[in-house]
Structures are given as structure tokens and as C-alpha cells.
Design an enzyme around this catalytic site. Sequence first.
Site, short mmCIF file in Angstrom:
data_model
loop_
_atom_site.label_atom_id
_atom_site.label_comp_id
_atom_site.label_asym_id
_atom_site.label_seq_id
_atom_site.Cartn_x
_atom_site.Cartn_y
_atom_site.Cartn_z
CG HIS A 215 3.22 -3.99 0.00
ND1 HIS A 215 2.45 -5.03 0.45
CD2 HIS A 215 2.36 -3.10 -0.52
CE1 HIS A 215 1.17 -4.77 0.21
NE2 HIS A 215 1.10 -3.60 -0.38
CG ASP A 248 3.11 -7.60 2.54
OD1 ASP A 248 3.90 -6.66 2.73
OD2 ASP A 248 2.15 -7.53 1.74
CB SER A 330 -1.54 -2.27 0.45
OG SER A 330 -1.54 -3.02 -0.72
#
Length: 487
Positions: A215, A248, A330
Site C-alpha cells: 500500500h 501487503d 508503513s
Amino acid sequence: MSTENEGTAVPPAPSAPPVPVDAPAAPAPQAQAPQGPYGQDAHGQAPQDPHGRAPQDPQGQGAAGDAGHHPGVSSSAPDPSWPPPPPPTAPYGDGGSGSGSGGWGSSYQQPAPKSGRGRGGLVAAVLVAALVAGGLGGGIGYMLAKDNDESTGSTTVSASANGGDVKRDPGTTAGVAAKALPSTVTIEAESTSGEGGTGTGFVFDKQGHIVTNNHVVADAVDGGKLTATFPTGKKYDAEVVGHAQGYDVAVIKLKDAPSDLKPLTLGDSDKVAVGDSTIAIGAPFGLSDTVTTGIISAKNRPVASSDGSGSQASYMSALQTDASINPGNSGGPLLDAQGNVIGINSAIQSTGNGGFGTGQSGSIGLGFAIPINQAKYVAQELIKNGKPVYAKIGASVSLDDGSGGAKITPQGAGGAAPVEPGGPAAKAGLKPGDVITKLDGRVIDSGPTLIGEIWTHQPGDKVTITYERGGKEHTVDVTLGSRVGDN
């Protein structure tokens, strides 16, 4: 949970640990969404990623947390195509916008659409906060100085010129940070339309490969712009080598990579224990090279996260940490006390919308990381083939978490068979209506939990599945199959 993709809202994460499977779609609160066959191609939705967005498909059909959330699918049969329908709303990881104390077993919230403001709005908000704090601090400083000047009994105390040398041993947080920071990068991804966000990554090998979250780089996949900046300020253009929506995980490669890259040492996430110290490195809210500390709060936490659009889901059996993780973390490394990478920060649980002009909430001490053992396997496959390979059981399971396990749906997505003919589940004798309750002794309480657990394995692995049929419990060995790619 929300993931860290900044500039993108992350879906909520489950409050209770769910169990991922070859996921079929689970029924949505109102409109029904197609279910995807976990162990086949379907997926659910999950918590938010720390990027402002931070997940997998156990059976080669299921779905995969800087944290993320996904709502359950409403249709009775799973959707065999990838991605799976969005799971129930639960706030997760990157300071996502989910609200409530959501968690597995709680309702999921649909992630808010990306704002068009991008990083500009975030920077402006941060600058305003800094100015307010600076002005306040200056005012207080002036008042204190003025009071001192007017007082008659004030004295001046001189401090020692040298308080002694400060030793920062390799095992200290400062020592670990000093060694790891030079091998972490702040990633900026921008789509062709100018939208994008900021995340983190770390050096995987000397050839210039950087590991991060899917992402984080999603905006730059189709012709967008991607850069990676080291703590020294040196910025490199980069390209996406491969990305896995379900896991992910993504790998990018630096263009004109320097010859002195130092890959971070990878640890063994299977040997991590609850209570172990953790160190997270990232760029929360764009503040590059930020270091936070905490402990491993739990292991094998079922987490579902979304890319922020509500249409794609990721699932993982995550490492939970209370190290502060926010949007922008992230893709950054979660380190142990020796500086070994034990996970990739991907999602956070959030209580509500946050400030900084992004609509994302910050850390509340519930962060989730993809175990490095799984991420390493995925990264190696992406570097080798450019596509992810998922383990699967070949059955469509419900994404609804109210069945007390992962229930094989009566009908597959798009009219497909709920149990793939000749697939692993079929060979093991599993049938529609069976409820899978354990995998290798680990409790499976939902389709998403089963999916996450299956995806911690590799194709060809043999697992022991416990299921209920007609009120009776049965146990069978299943050799996992494989599915290549996210679609």
C-alpha cells in the site's frame, strides 16, 4: 487497523483476533458483497495500515497491517476473483480513520476515500502546529526571563562543562538505531494524477532492493513516480519490482544504487516472544527517520487491512506491538533488541479520525507488523518472478466471523464450485458446510483468520485441519496448493 500510507484512509481492524482462510465473502451489513474463496481467489477486508491505508489469501483465494481493516462480504458465496470483497469495518494502522474499539468480531467500517490534498495538506497542518508550539514556547521563555530580571534574589548556577562521555552500546536502543537508520529509507509514491503518500522501507540486499508495504507504493505502480530518500538526504529514483496485495508486501529497486548498501539483518519471527523489546523506524506523518520503542504485545494476531478504497483486502497473522506506529511508518522495519528485523510495520488500531489535516488517527499503542519470515519469502518470490505466490486449500469460505470458525460456503463466487475439484480441500474430503475450527492446533474463529494462517505457510506445506460436520469433530491432513498472482 490502519496502514501507514499517508494521504490514504485506512480501514478499521478487528478488535478480537479473527481467523483468516481461503476466504469466501462474508455478508455485509446491508448490501451483499461477493465472497471470495479462500484457498482460492476471494478475500475479505481488514484493518487500516499505518500509512494511512497497511495484508493475504491463504488458499490462493483468500485475503491478506504501518495496520488495516476490512469488512465482511455479504454474499453467501465467496468471490473467486482477486481481490476479495471488503471485510467488516474495524479501525487499523497508519493512523487510519477507523473509529471505535473495533477488532475481530466487531463490525468493520468502510475506509474513507483518499483526499485529494495529498502531502501538501499534511505538511501545512504540521507546520501550523509547529508554529503554535514555537510561539507558545517563545512567549513563556520571554516571561520567565523578564521575571528573572526583575527579581532581586535570583542567583546564577553554572553547570559542569563536562558530564562525562555517554556510551551507547550496540545492545541499547541508541546503538540499534545508529546501526539501522542508515539502511532505512523514506519512500514517496506519486500516481500519474499527482496523488500519493509517504512510507518507509529498508535495504534488503546489496543490489538495491528495498522491502516495504504494497500500500506504500500502490500509487506508483502504473506509471507513477517513486523515490527513496536515505537519512543522509541522498534521494534515488526507484521502480516497483513486484507487489503482493494479499500479503501487503512490495519490493522496489533503486536506480543507480550505491555500492555501499548495508542490508539489515533479518531475524526469526517464529522465535519472537511476548514481552520482547521492539524498535520501530519510520516516517510518521512525514517525519523521516523517527525511532520508537515498545514490546511484542501479542503474536499471531489475525488482522485484515484495506488499501483505503474498500475494494481490496490483505490478511496477516501479525506481530502486535505497542511501539508507536503512525501514518508514514508503513513498510518500515520492526527490530528486536539486537537490531534484527522481525517484522514490517503495516497497520494500527485506531479509535477515530485524527488531525494533521489527513483525517487519520495516530497511535494508541496497538500496532501490527507482518512477520519477517513470511515477508522474506514473499520478497524473494517478487524479486525472482515479479509476482506473489499464495498457499491455498482450494475452498471458498465465508468472511463472516459469526460462524465460530471458517465455514465453507454452499456456493463459490461467480457460480464456481465452493470446493475446487481436485484441489487440496477436495482431496482431504472437505465439503460445503464444513466449519474449520483449527489449523495446526491454532484456533480458527473466522474466514479471515484462516486466510492469514494459511498465508504464513508455503505451497506444498502439510497442515492439520480440524473441522466440524453435523455436530461432530474431524481432523485431516491437507497439503497446500498454490496460486500465482493477485488476480
